[in-house]
Design a protein around this motif. Structure first.
Motif: not given
Length: 42
Positions: A22-24, A28-39
């Protein structure tokens, strides 16, 4: 980003859960995706 499959479903027939966290946040490389604080389940 084609390395992951986004899903709200549980484990399907023939699959085995190896690890869960949890809290993942996914990058994608150095770019943060929209998947934030998930499982994540592997």
């Amino acid at each position: 980003m084609d390395r992951f499959i986004w899903s709200n479903r549980g484990i399907e027939a023939g699959e085995t859960k190896l690890f869960s966290q949890v809290g993942v946040r996914i990058y994608d490389g150095d770019q943060k995706t929209s998947y934030d604080d998930g499982n994540i389940n592997l």
